[in-house]
Enzyme design. Sequence first.
Site, PDB file in Angstrom:
ATOM      1  N   ASP A 188       0.973  -1.151  -0.041  1.00 12.08           N
ATOM      2  CA  ASP A 188       0.044   0.061  -0.057  1.00 12.08           C
ATOM      3  C   ASP A 188       0.976   1.266  -0.185  1.00 12.08           C
ATOM      4  OD1 ASP A 188      -1.755   2.175   0.358  1.00 12.08           O
ATOM      5  OD2 ASP A 188      -3.016   1.042   2.020  1.00 12.08           O
ATOM      6  N   HIS A 193       0.198   8.139   3.543  1.00 10.69           N
ATOM      7  CA  HIS A 193       0.939   7.657   4.735  1.00 10.69           C
ATOM      8  C   HIS A 193       2.536   7.914   4.662  1.00 10.69           C
ATOM      9  CE1 HIS A 193      -2.952   5.571   5.210  1.00 10.69           C
ATOM     10  NE2 HIS A 193      -2.727   5.003   4.096  1.00 10.69           N
ATOM     11  N   ILE A 208      -0.496   9.933   8.200  1.00  9.18           N
ATOM     12  CA  ILE A 208      -1.146   9.104   8.937  1.00  9.18           C
ATOM     13  C   ILE A 208      -0.819   7.438   8.959  1.00  9.18           C
ATOM     14  CG2 ILE A 208      -3.036  10.598   9.293  1.00  9.18           C
ATOM     15  CD1 ILE A 208      -4.549   8.948   7.559  1.00  9.18           C
ATOM     16  N   GLY A 211      -4.966   2.617   8.176  1.00  7.20           N
ATOM     17  CA  GLY A 211      -5.860   1.806   8.699  1.00  7.20           C
ATOM     18  C   GLY A 211      -5.957   0.421   8.797  1.00  7.20           C
TER      19      GLY A 211
END
Length: 284
Positions: A188, A193, A208, A211
């Site tokens: 990913d 991120h 961030i 998830g």
Amino acid sequence: MPIDLDCIGREAGPAEVAWTSRDAMLYAIGVGAGQDDAFAELAFTTENTAGVALRMLPAYAVVVVQNAVTARPAFGDIDRTKLVHAEQGFVLHRPLPVEGRARVTGKVTAIQDKGSGALVTMDAEVVDAATGAPLATATSSVFIRGEGGFGGERTPSPPSRIPERAPDFERVVATRPDQALLYRLSGDRNPLHSDPDFAARGGFSRPILHGMCTYGITGRILLNRFCDGDPDRLRSMQGRFTRPVLPGDTLKVQAWQEADGIRFRTLAENGQPVLDQGLIGLAP
């Protein structure tokens, strides 16, 4: 171009995805295996430890789906800085092998108008590329800010899965400042991120944590607690992402053992849920 409201039922794929033992170990390290005790989870982090066979963490099923890029149905030319992962679930039809090759087919199943944005739900079917035998089914949804208000279907939120009593299990776990940089190596590469400028355009102070990294950390902790670390015993996992996590944050995983499985949530440092309404299904 806004979200494409005619995409419901649209399919994509099949796309072929392969993985090796290196991917199994890299994923395990990316979701914190061995972080507290380098020798506690060798079945997931090493392939040549005497008397220990390498195993695949069950939540890698969603990584297989995410890495099947051409199996993602298009749902409009939307602003990707406004897109966040909202929900994720998977069901394993058999344990995932440490090395394998699969075909993935994706389908858009619903679009809901949430007012401030749109919720797009997709299903994915994963089958063994050689035999066609089912490996996993995954369901996910993404929330796209600013794409609501189109007059679409609005469904009420389901009742809470979380019991009102005190949790049967609770564990505090720290994430690393470089956790997102580790996790992204599993496939990913969303710049949300890792790229500060991209994250700022999405309204975040800094990049961030994925998830799905929080999801994987939570699944690993609960696997070790309720399945004695045996991935064959974990058959399904689903949860809802509610708030972002920053790399380096401390998390608290809470779980309740119920008749239909393990209900769980993961809290941020301030006590607010970041992964909520969770349910893990166990083998009989």
